[in-house]
Motif scaffolding. Structure first.
Motif, PDB file in Angstrom:
ATOM      1  N   THR A 102      -1.175  -2.353   9.700  1.00  0.00           N
ATOM      2  CA  THR A 102      -0.988  -1.641   8.432  1.00  0.00           C
ATOM      3  C   THR A 102      -1.018  -0.139   8.671  1.00  0.00           C
ATOM      4  O   THR A 102      -1.869   0.354   9.411  1.00  0.00           O
ATOM      5  CB  THR A 102      -2.073  -2.028   7.408  1.00  0.00           C
TER       6      THR A 102
ATOM      7  N   THR B   4       2.108   2.472   1.587  1.00  0.00           N
ATOM      8  CA  THR B   4       1.317   1.649   2.502  1.00  0.00           C
ATOM      9  C   THR B   4       2.148   0.426   2.866  1.00  0.00           C
ATOM     10  O   THR B   4       2.709  -0.238   1.988  1.00  0.00           O
ATOM     11  CB  THR B   4      -0.009   1.198   1.852  1.00  0.00           C
TER      12      THR B   4
ATOM     13  N   THR C 296       2.300  -3.119   5.422  1.00  0.00           N
ATOM     14  CA  THR C 296       1.726  -4.078   6.371  1.00  0.00           C
ATOM     15  C   THR C 296       2.868  -4.898   6.962  1.00  0.00           C
ATOM     16  O   THR C 296       3.735  -5.383   6.235  1.00  0.00           O
ATOM     17  CB  THR C 296       0.727  -5.021   5.689  1.00  0.00           C
TER      18      THR C 296
ATOM     19  N   SER D  22       5.104  -3.778   1.279  1.00  0.00           N
ATOM     20  CA  SER D  22       5.014  -2.329   1.130  1.00  0.00           C
ATOM     21  C   SER D  22       4.735  -1.977  -0.326  1.00  0.00           C
ATOM     22  O   SER D  22       5.317  -2.581  -1.238  1.00  0.00           O
ATOM     23  CB  SER D  22       6.332  -1.675   1.595  1.00  0.00           C
ATOM     24  N   VAL D  23       3.835  -1.027  -0.549  1.00  0.00           N
ATOM     25  CA  VAL D  23       3.531  -0.572  -1.910  1.00  0.00           C
ATOM     26  C   VAL D  23       3.510   0.954  -1.929  1.00  0.00           C
ATOM     27  O   VAL D  23       3.110   1.605  -0.961  1.00  0.00           O
ATOM     28  CB  VAL D  23       2.184  -1.121  -2.431  1.00  0.00           C
TER      29      VAL D  23
ATOM     30  N   HIS E 280      -5.220  -4.662   4.628  1.00  0.00           N
ATOM     31  CA  HIS E 280      -3.922  -5.301   4.857  1.00  0.00           C
ATOM     32  C   HIS E 280      -3.347  -5.820   3.537  1.00  0.00           C
ATOM     33  O   HIS E 280      -4.071  -6.343   2.685  1.00  0.00           O
ATOM     34  CB  HIS E 280      -4.064  -6.479   5.825  1.00  0.00           C
ATOM     35  N   LEU E 281      -2.042  -5.700   3.382  1.00  0.00           N
ATOM     36  CA  LEU E 281      -1.358  -6.197   2.190  1.00  0.00           C
ATOM     37  C   LEU E 281      -0.944  -7.657   2.335  1.00  0.00           C
ATOM     38  O   LEU E 281      -0.544  -8.286   1.354  1.00  0.00           O
ATOM     39  CB  LEU E 281      -0.113  -5.349   1.905  1.00  0.00           C
TER      40      LEU E 281
ATOM     41  N   PRO F  93       1.659 -12.011   0.655  1.00  0.00           N
ATOM     42  CA  PRO F  93       0.960 -10.890   0.018  1.00  0.00           C
ATOM     43  C   PRO F  93      -0.382 -11.284  -0.567  1.00  0.00           C
ATOM     44  O   PRO F  93      -0.524 -12.349  -1.175  1.00  0.00           O
ATOM     45  CB  PRO F  93       1.928 -10.468  -1.093  1.00  0.00           C
ATOM     46  N   CYS F  94      -1.380 -10.408  -0.357  1.00  0.00           N
ATOM     47  CA  CYS F  94      -2.671 -10.586  -0.996  1.00  0.00           C
ATOM     48  C   CYS F  94      -2.517 -10.321  -2.496  1.00  0.00           C
ATOM     49  O   CYS F  94      -1.603  -9.583  -2.904  1.00  0.00           O
ATOM     50  CB  CYS F  94      -3.693  -9.619  -0.409  1.00  0.00           C
TER      51      CYS F  94
ATOM     52  N   ARG G 255      -3.960  -8.314  -4.423  1.00  0.00           N
ATOM     53  CA  ARG G 255      -4.005  -6.895  -4.777  1.00  0.00           C
ATOM     54  C   ARG G 255      -2.693  -6.195  -4.422  1.00  0.00           C
ATOM     55  O   ARG G 255      -2.421  -5.102  -4.890  1.00  0.00           O
ATOM     56  CB  ARG G 255      -5.156  -6.192  -4.051  1.00  0.00           C
ATOM     57  N   ALA G 256      -1.846  -6.795  -3.536  1.00  0.00           N
ATOM     58  CA  ALA G 256      -0.588  -6.174  -3.150  1.00  0.00           C
ATOM     59  C   ALA G 256       0.478  -6.365  -4.220  1.00  0.00           C
ATOM     60  O   ALA G 256       1.521  -5.774  -4.146  1.00  0.00           O
ATOM     61  CB  ALA G 256      -0.108  -6.763  -1.822  1.00  0.00           C
TER      62      ALA G 256
END
Length: 400
Positions: free
Chosen positions: A11, A51, A53, A114-115, A388-389, A396-397, A399-400
């Motif tokens: 990441t 960001t 990952t 990517s965010v 990490h995303l 994706p997690c 939160r991503a």
């Protein structure tokens, strides 16, 4: 060995950059080679960043991509160009380094998430930060080192400038293969500690004419653009580098505004014309000139990319007064305490003389918020696995 891991994850973050000598127009669409050199300021990632990952695994069935939580087209030609080039460089490294540890199998598929912490496609250089982050993250994933701005350029032209911090020039180059069209740092982010950047967010909506389409139309139809590239920009590049090296805000500010105005003049000279500025943008321009005229020198300098949002450069000792002037000119309709984001600035009291000279007819709610930042570094790794995303399954997690 590295290849025995079921999943390898990297990441990184990368910054936005704001051009003060603008890039507009390509001489080679495929390689993204510009018709003129350009120069930008890299903004601090504490306020604006992408960001990304990237994960690689023998269990992945296909390359996949998620942008801001939504799955996106991994087959996009520019994305594929970056992926192919990074894998090629990884193969070259493995083949050219006797005794070096082999990287993860290049046959493995990659997942990328990517965010952005800022509006995408609203004229805030989201593609520049995005592709710089992608290339930097893939480089760490594949163990690739060296000059990578050329690869980032093939994703988004201005992304090559986001590969470095501080003040960065993108050399247009002369070679047809683009090997000399790369980014170089003019000065690090620590060079001008007093410099501040105010982003006046007029609209977070997607711009009506994308940069890629707009550039091509300008190249095809604008005689002013051709004159600008050949006769104006080379001298301006040399002047801007000198102003930055000398920390000459008067010269830096005036040239920044003139180049922004000329860029938008080329958009107007395009046929049919392209309008990235709106009425609020023009009010901000007029406000900046009244503010400078009141003080008898250049204290703020605006620039606009391909969108209505203003980027205003100033020095630390002017921030609080100018923020107050903007608040009076464009009073926030709600969440006044959230109108200023980013770096802190204390409230300032304005003289009646300044108010009468600078603040004319207030337009409530025309500016959504102000983001205060400063020059910052280039891409950075995030070594904390909690950031990490992508999760252990490569997806994706939440939160991503």
């Amino acid at each position: 060995m590295a290849e025995e891991k079921p999943l390898t994850v990297v990441t990184c973050t990368a910054p936005v950059n704001i051009a003060v000598i603008k890039y507009w127009g390509k001489r080679d669409e495929e390689l993204i080679l510009p018709i003129n050199s350009s120069l930008s300021v890299t903004l601090h990632q504490d306020q604006l960043k992408t960001t990304t990952t990237a994960a690689i695994s023998r269990d992945f069935k296909e390359d996949r991509l998620w942008l801001n939580g939504e799955e996106a087209d991994v087959g996009h030609p520019r994305l594929q160009s970056c992926l192919r080039e990074m894998r090629r460089l990884a193969r070259k490294r493995r083949g050219g380094s006797a005794g070096a540890a082999a990287p993860l199998s290049l046959a493995y598929k990659v997942h990328v998430a990517s965010v952005n912490n800022f509006p995408t496609a609203a004229g805030l250089a989201s593609s520049a930060a995005g592709y710089a982050c992608l290339v930097h993250t893939l480089a760490r994933l594949y163990g690739v080192e060296g000059e990578l701005s050329e690869v980032a350029r093939q994703g988004s032209g201005s992304a090559c400038r986001s590969m470095l911090g501080g003040f960065v020039q993108w050399l247009m180059g002369e070679r047809p293969d683009g090997k000399d069209s790369i980014a170089q740092q003019v000065a690090p982010e620590t060079h001008w500690p007093e410099l501040r950047v105010l982003i006046l967010v007029v609209s977070a909506e997607k711009k009506p004419v994308g940069s890629t389409a707009g550039m091509q139309t300008s190249v095809d139809t604008s005689l002013l653009l051709k004159h600008r590239a050949e006769a104006v920009v080379p001298e301006r590049m040399a002047q801007m580098i000198q102003f930055i090296q000398q920390r000459d805000f008067e010269g830096f500010g005036q040239l920044t505004m003139k180049d922004s105005n000329q860029f938008h003049a080329t958009c107007l000279d395009t046929f049919p014309p392209i309008f990235y500025l709106n009425d609020v943008s023009r009010r901000i321009i007029a406000l900046a000139h009244r503010f400078n005229a009141h003080h008898g020198k250049t204290k703020v300098a605006y620039t606009f990319d391909a969108g209505p949002n203003a980027v205003v450069f100033t020095l630390a000792d002017t921030v609080e007064e100018f923020v107050e002037v903007v608040k009076c000119s464009f009073p926030p309709e709600s969440n006044g305490d959230q109108f200023l984001k980013g770096l802190p600035a204390r409230p300032a009291s304005l003289s009646k003389e300044l108010l009468s000279a600078v603040v004319l007819e207030p337009v409530p709610g025309a500016i959504r918020y102000i983001l205060l930042t400063k020059p910052g570094p280039g891409p950075q790794p995030l070594d904390d696995p909690n950031l990490h995303l992508l999760g252990a399954d490569g997806l994706p997690c939440p939160r991503a």
